[in-house]
Design an enzyme around this catalytic site. Structure first.
Site, PDB file in Angstrom:
ATOM      1  N   ARG A  15     -10.414  -7.514  12.394  1.00 47.84           N
ATOM      2  CA  ARG A  15     -10.074  -6.732  13.586  1.00 47.84           C
ATOM      3  C   ARG A  15     -11.265  -6.421  14.490  1.00 47.84           C
ATOM      4  O   ARG A  15     -11.107  -5.870  15.566  1.00 47.84           O
ATOM      5  CB  ARG A  15      -9.358  -5.434  13.160  1.00 47.84           C
ATOM      6  CG  ARG A  15      -7.895  -5.670  12.782  1.00 47.84           C
ATOM      7  CD  ARG A  15      -7.271  -4.474  12.129  1.00 47.84           C
ATOM      8  NE  ARG A  15      -7.668  -4.345  10.728  1.00 47.84           N
ATOM      9  CZ  ARG A  15      -7.392  -3.305   9.969  1.00 47.84           C
ATOM     10  NH1 ARG A  15      -6.735  -2.281  10.467  1.00 47.84           N
ATOM     11  NH2 ARG A  15      -7.786  -3.272   8.695  1.00 47.84           N
ATOM     12  N   GLU A 157       0.011   1.135  -2.631  1.00 50.48           N
ATOM     13  CA  GLU A 157      -0.476   0.680  -1.336  1.00 50.48           C
ATOM     14  C   GLU A 157       0.648   0.727  -0.304  1.00 50.48           C
ATOM     15  O   GLU A 157       1.825   0.590  -0.648  1.00 50.48           O
ATOM     16  CB  GLU A 157      -1.025  -0.750  -1.452  1.00 50.48           C
ATOM     17  CG  GLU A 157      -2.302  -0.842  -2.274  1.00 50.48           C
ATOM     18  CD  GLU A 157      -3.414   0.062  -1.754  1.00 50.48           C
ATOM     19  OE1 GLU A 157      -3.693   0.037  -0.536  1.00 50.48           O
ATOM     20  OE2 GLU A 157      -3.998   0.813  -2.560  1.00 50.48           O
TER      21      GLU A 157
END
Ligand code: UD1
Ligand code: CA
Length: 458
Positions: A15, A157
């Site tokens: 990113r 998660e």
């Protein structure tokens, strides 16, 4: 108990959207210091027996940053945080003690927090102690599943959360202390049976629990300290928080910062009380600044040693030393191991490179002085240039005490101007000038009567 640390720093940092294939995420800088170095700094006071950094994407760059303070282990393919830790087996598996695992992209973690986690782990006799945080928006983080007895059961998660679990707002900060032997005993039980197909380190919570080990956790309020940098927006946000913390610490210690929002001071910088920092000033590296200075506005200072009672405005000072009671700027550029002693004046558009100015020297306007020493009470006129480079090598210029160099002179190095010599304005000096001599090296002026009119009427 012996203590160890593992820093996870192999991830790609997709990113960040960089086009550079060698640039690791943890090499991005905040206030002149790479992210992973901030983490190493937080660990440093903990007296760890070994620190191991796991590198992968951009690993050469990361290695360069950490190699003096950490062992380096490669994870060639990034198959998850559990897989990353598996790579450290050769270096750590036979050690006894407590091992902290944290990420290289969390620059705001403090020594106090990390030390607190170690202490909780050791004092409570835990086999695993985890840092969590209660936050408003848990999106993206692993959730801590805690039963009604207050026991940590597992971490789920984001991708693997049920509808119910997604609502949990107590999350995993990604910092853990493990009993080292048990860590390596159970690491191989991790499987990639999850939505991401990765080896999750966080699976160890459930594994430890199921094997009857003692788990502990401590929960922070808010996520400022645990902030992980994934993109350049978060990089800027973390920089803002760190800047705020550093400026606050300095202000509380007696430094005036006129506009803390627009003042960028690195973590290693030391500034003594009653110095004033004006807006738009950046101070980085190993810089020490004494008392009662006025720095800025709009100055950039890096790796500098600055004494007391100086004024430095609109200027750049790099790798140099400035003594006491000097005036620098506006628009001076001081660089490359320059030393300015005391009571000097270095003014507008003056560049000093590898220069020593003794006390009470003035270089007040438009000069380039390079590879030179200038002794006490000398005055360098406007526009004086040391021609220190012959196209192949650099040469030095030596200027004695109480020398006057007239404006717009060129000193062709190597050259020596002895004490009390005087250089007439506009001279090009190629030969040494003896003590007390006047050097004048230019064409004599000739005035032709009534010539101006003749030219005009041509
Ligand atoms: C991780 C945790 C999550 C926690 C969050 C906190 C796991 C499975 N999840 O999630 O519970 O809330 O951190 O920020 O651990 N890395 C490697 N090698 C790999 C994968 C990752 O070195 O193969 C490194 C990354 O460079 C990074 C760190 O491990 O520094 C964390 O990895 P990341 O993929 O960001 O984990 P998260 O999904 O954020
Ligand atoms: Ca992350």
């Amino acid at each position: 108990m012996e203590k160890f640390a593992i820093i996870l720093a192999a991830g790609k940092g997709t990113r960040m959207k960089s086009l550079l294939d060698y640039k690791s995420k943890v090499s991005y800088e905040i206030l002149g210091v790479p992210l992973v170095k901030h983490v190493l700094n937080a660990l440093k006071p903990l007296e760890l027996k070994k620190v191991v950094t796991i590198v992968g994407f951009g690993g050469e760059v990361t290695t360069e940053i950490v190699k003096d303070e950490s062992e380096v282990v490669w994870q060639r393919e990034q198959k998850g945080t559990g897989h990353a830790v598996m790579q450290t087996k050769p270096v750590l598996k036979d050690e006894k003690g407590a091992t902290i695992i944290l990420c290289g992209d969390t620059p705001l973690l403090t020594t106090e927090t990390l030390n607190g986690l170690f202490e909780a782990h050791i004092n409570n006799g835990n086999q695993l102690t985890l840092l969590g945080a209660r936050i408003e928006n848990p999106q993206g983080y692993g959730r801590l599943v805690i039963n009604d007895k207050g026991e940590l059961v597992k971490i789920v998660e984001q991708k693997d959360c049920t509808e119910e679990e997604r609502k949990i707002n107590v999350v995993n900060a990604g910092v853990y202390v493990f009993d080292n032997e048990l860590l390596y005993k159970y690491l191989d039980l991790i499987t990639p049976n999850n939505k991401a197909g990765e080896y999750y380190l966080t699976d160890l919570i459930e594994i430890f629990k199921n094997h009857g080990h003692k788990l502990g956790y401590s929960i922070m309020d808010g996520d400022e300290e645990m902030l992980g940098i994934n993109d350049r927006n978060q990089l800027a946000y973390a920089a803002k928080l760190m800047k705020r913390n550093i400026n606050k610490r300095l202000m509380l210690s007696g430094v005036t910062i006129i506009d803390p929002e627009n003042t960028y001071i690195g973590p290693y910088v030391e500034i003594e009380p009653d110095t004033i920092i004006n807006p738009n000033t950046t101070i980085l590296g190993n810089t020490h600044i004494g008392q009662r200075n006025e720095i800025g506005p709009s100055s950039y200072i890096e790796n500098a040693k600055i004494g007391n009672d100086n004024k430095i405005e609109f200027s750049k000072v790099i790798n140099s030393e400035i003594g006491n009671q000097n005036n620098v700027g506006p628009y001076s550029h001081i660089r490359n191991t320059t030393i300015i002693k005391n009571k000097c004046r270095v003014g507008n558009f003056v560049e000093l490179k590898n220069v020593v100015l003794a006390d009470d020297v003035a270089v007040a306007h438009h000069s380039y002085i390079g590879d030179a020493t200038i002794d006490e009470h000398s005055n360098i006129g406007s526009g004086v240039i040391t021609a220190n480079y012959d196209g192949k090598v650099k040469h030095t210029t030596t200027i004695g005490k109480n020398v006057f160099v007239g404006s717009n002179s060129t000193l062709i190095a190597p050259v020596v101007l002895e004490d009390n010599s005087f250089i007439a304005a506009g001279s090009t000096i190629t030969d040494n000038v003896e003590e007390n001599a006047l050097a004048i090296a230019r064409n004599r002026q000739e005035n032709k009567a009534d010539y101006a009119e003749k030219i005009r009427n041509k």
